[in-house]
Design an enzyme around this catalytic site. Structure first.
Site, PDB file in Angstrom:
ATOM      1  N   ASP A  11       1.036  -1.206   0.039  1.00  0.00           N
ATOM      2  CA  ASP A  11       0.022   0.111  -0.167  1.00  0.00           C
ATOM      3  C   ASP A  11       0.802   1.414   0.063  1.00  0.00           C
ATOM      4  O   ASP A  11       0.628   2.391  -0.727  1.00  0.00           O
ATOM      5  CB  ASP A  11      -0.911   0.297   1.180  1.00  0.00           C
ATOM      6  CG  ASP A  11      -2.075  -1.062   1.268  1.00  0.00           C
ATOM      7  OD1 ASP A  11      -2.213  -1.531   0.157  1.00  0.00           O
ATOM      8  OD2 ASP A  11      -2.688  -1.184   2.408  1.00  0.00           O
ATOM      9  N   HIS A  12       1.954   1.448   0.794  1.00  0.00           N
ATOM     10  CA  HIS A  12       2.766   2.342   0.812  1.00  0.00           C
ATOM     11  C   HIS A  12       3.489   2.910  -0.211  1.00  0.00           C
ATOM     12  O   HIS A  12       4.233   3.883  -0.203  1.00  0.00           O
ATOM     13  CB  HIS A  12       3.219   2.485   2.377  1.00  0.00           C
ATOM     14  CG  HIS A  12       2.253   2.586   3.540  1.00  0.00           C
ATOM     15  ND1 HIS A  12       1.241   3.585   3.521  1.00  0.00           N
ATOM     16  CD2 HIS A  12       1.861   1.554   4.491  1.00  0.00           C
ATOM     17  CE1 HIS A  12       0.561   3.642   4.618  1.00  0.00           C
ATOM     18  NE2 HIS A  12       0.668   2.274   5.135  1.00  0.00           N
ATOM     19  N   ARG A  20       2.652  13.052  -4.723  1.00  0.00           N
ATOM     20  CA  ARG A  20       2.958  13.913  -5.660  1.00  0.00           C
ATOM     21  C   ARG A  20       2.065  13.741  -6.915  1.00  0.00           C
ATOM     22  O   ARG A  20       2.332  14.630  -7.889  1.00  0.00           O
ATOM     23  CB  ARG A  20       4.649  13.856  -5.818  1.00  0.00           C
ATOM     24  CG  ARG A  20       5.579  14.399  -5.251  1.00  0.00           C
ATOM     25  CD  ARG A  20       5.303  15.881  -5.145  1.00  0.00           C
ATOM     26  NE  ARG A  20       6.284  16.404  -4.115  1.00  0.00           N
ATOM     27  CZ  ARG A  20       7.641  16.910  -4.402  1.00  0.00           C
ATOM     28  NH1 ARG A  20       8.005  16.871  -5.692  1.00  0.00           N
ATOM     29  NH2 ARG A  20       8.394  17.614  -3.511  1.00  0.00           N
ATOM     30  N   HIS A  45      -4.734  -2.989  -0.127  1.00  0.00           N
ATOM     31  CA  HIS A  45      -6.087  -2.613   0.642  1.00  0.00           C
ATOM     32  C   HIS A  45      -6.674  -1.406  -0.457  1.00  0.00           C
ATOM     33  O   HIS A  45      -6.074  -0.557  -0.483  1.00  0.00           O
ATOM     34  CB  HIS A  45      -5.808  -1.897   2.018  1.00  0.00           C
ATOM     35  CG  HIS A  45      -7.100  -1.576   2.595  1.00  0.00           C
ATOM     36  ND1 HIS A  45      -7.009  -1.054   3.969  1.00  0.00           N
ATOM     37  CD2 HIS A  45      -8.500  -1.715   2.438  1.00  0.00           C
ATOM     38  CE1 HIS A  45      -8.291  -0.785   4.438  1.00  0.00           C
ATOM     39  NE2 HIS A  45      -9.046  -1.213   3.400  1.00  0.00           N
ATOM     40  N   GLU A  72      -7.372  -6.784   0.596  1.00  0.00           N
ATOM     41  CA  GLU A  72      -8.124  -6.154   1.863  1.00  0.00           C
ATOM     42  C   GLU A  72      -9.275  -5.193   1.543  1.00  0.00           C
ATOM     43  O   GLU A  72      -9.010  -4.258   0.504  1.00  0.00           O
ATOM     44  CB  GLU A  72      -7.159  -5.543   2.807  1.00  0.00           C
ATOM     45  CG  GLU A  72      -6.042  -6.674   3.511  1.00  0.00           C
ATOM     46  CD  GLU A  72      -5.315  -5.779   4.407  1.00  0.00           C
ATOM     47  OE1 GLU A  72      -4.621  -6.413   4.850  1.00  0.00           O
ATOM     48  OE2 GLU A  72      -5.218  -4.469   4.278  1.00  0.00           O
ATOM     49  N   HIS A 193      -0.603  -6.382  11.245  1.00  0.00           N
ATOM     50  CA  HIS A 193      -0.897  -4.999  11.874  1.00  0.00           C
ATOM     51  C   HIS A 193       0.121  -4.649  13.190  1.00  0.00           C
ATOM     52  O   HIS A 193       0.291  -5.025  14.064  1.00  0.00           O
ATOM     53  CB  HIS A 193      -2.217  -4.758  12.395  1.00  0.00           C
ATOM     54  CG  HIS A 193      -2.705  -2.995  12.370  1.00  0.00           C
ATOM     55  ND1 HIS A 193      -2.977  -2.581  11.147  1.00  0.00           N
ATOM     56  CD2 HIS A 193      -2.259  -2.236  13.459  1.00  0.00           C
ATOM     57  CE1 HIS A 193      -3.246  -1.260  11.636  1.00  0.00           C
ATOM     58  NE2 HIS A 193      -2.991  -0.946  12.704  1.00  0.00           N
ATOM     59  N   GLY A 194       0.926  -3.373  12.347  1.00  0.00           N
ATOM     60  CA  GLY A 194       1.986  -2.975  13.361  1.00  0.00           C
ATOM     61  C   GLY A 194       3.224  -3.611  13.311  1.00  0.00           C
ATOM     62  O   GLY A 194       4.137  -3.287  14.227  1.00  0.00           O
ATOM     63  N   GLY A 215       3.498  -4.609   6.251  1.00  0.00           N
ATOM     64  CA  GLY A 215       3.810  -3.598   5.026  1.00  0.00           C
ATOM     65  C   GLY A 215       4.555  -2.363   5.294  1.00  0.00           C
ATOM     66  O   GLY A 215       5.718  -2.321   4.847  1.00  0.00           O
ATOM     67  N   HIS A 216       4.012  -1.521   6.200  1.00  0.00           N
ATOM     68  CA  HIS A 216       4.505  -0.258   6.580  1.00  0.00           C
ATOM     69  C   HIS A 216       6.114  -0.297   6.929  1.00  0.00           C
ATOM     70  O   HIS A 216       7.045   0.259   6.441  1.00  0.00           O
ATOM     71  CB  HIS A 216       3.836   0.597   7.695  1.00  0.00           C
ATOM     72  CG  HIS A 216       4.513   1.854   7.711  1.00  0.00           C
ATOM     73  ND1 HIS A 216       5.285   2.076   8.849  1.00  0.00           N
ATOM     74  CD2 HIS A 216       4.176   2.823   7.231  1.00  0.00           C
ATOM     75  CE1 HIS A 216       5.524   3.476   8.766  1.00  0.00           C
ATOM     76  NE2 HIS A 216       4.936   3.913   7.589  1.00  0.00           N
TER      77      HIS A 216
END
Length: 242
Positions: A11-12, A20, A45, A72, A193-194, A215-216
């Site tokens: 996602d990120h 941008r 997601h 997701e 998550h996290g 992910g992140h």
């Protein structure tokens, strides 16, 4: 014991692109690199506000991925239609609020059992394996089973955000107990998550866990060491756990 599956959430990569309003970095290219580096699946997601992943990303990834796609999504008619049309391998139903930065808690399956059961049936009838993103709670696990979902993804946010070692130990024990319970009633257990490079090992060591969706932290590390290395580093943590 089977090896753990690593689902890399990209996602990120799209967040960075959309910051941008340009065409780069391309999530499709990122997915290909993650695959080569050891990702067992790619998670995306598609949010209702399209803040990162877009409909075009979903369509392009479906055409190009060599590993399973885990889509997701919120439980809405629009998203159900997109999933059934796209045919991802997995669809993970998640709660969604427009004002949140990221998904803040698990899906309240027990509180909307009829809706979740209907969505699960429709996706399953289309050949999609359904997972429900829920808190590590017996009531929600039981509801997921009643809804007909074969997979639960336990929300690891409270563990990841624990501020003291004591709190972290309590949250880890809760995840362990919930994983054991979900497995005992015939559900596949995923987590996410996290999770990052300093808190994943303990969760990966839970025997019933089959897959971790991360992910992140991987994308953040990729800024410093490159995506290939970032995925390999996480893959090594999972391999060490088993």
């Amino acid at each position: 014991m089977k090896g753990l599956r690593l689902g890399v959430n990209i996602d990120h990569v799209a967040t960075l692109r959309n910051a941008r309003g340009v065409r780069y970095p391309d999530p499709v290219a990122a997915a290909a690199i993650a695959e080569q580096a050891g990702a067992d699946g790619i998670t995306i997601h598609l949010r209702e506000d399209r803040r990162h992943i877009t409909d075009r990303d979903v369509a392009m990834l479906k055409q190009t991925l060599n590993v399973p796609m885990n889509l997701e999504m919120a439980v809405t008619e629009e998203m159900l239609d997109i999933a059934i049309k796209t045919q991802p391998t997995y669809s993970c139903l998640v709660p969604e609020k427009r004002q949140e930065l990221t998904t803040e808690g698990g899906l309240n399956v027990a509180g909307q059992l009829e809706t979740i059961t209907d969505a699960t049936r429709r996706l399953s009838d289309a050949g999609i394996q359904v997972s429900l993103f829920i808190d590590a709670d017996h009531e929600q696990i039981d509801a997921a089973k009643k809804a007909g979902a074969p997979i639960v993804e336990l929300h690891t946010g409270q563990y990841a955000e624990a501020e003291t070692e004591e709190q972290r130990t309590v949250e880890l024990a809760r995840l362990m107990e919930a994983s054991e319970y979900a497995h005992s009633i015939g559900l596949q257990v995923n987590v996410g998550h996290g999770l990052h490079y300093h808190n994943t090992l303990e969760v990966a060591e839970i025997p019933q866990v089959c897959e971790l969706n991360i992910g992140h932290s991987i994308i953040a590390r990729a800024v410093l060491v490159g995506l290939d290395q970032a995925v390999r580093d996480m893959r090594n943590i999972l391999d060490k756990a088993r």
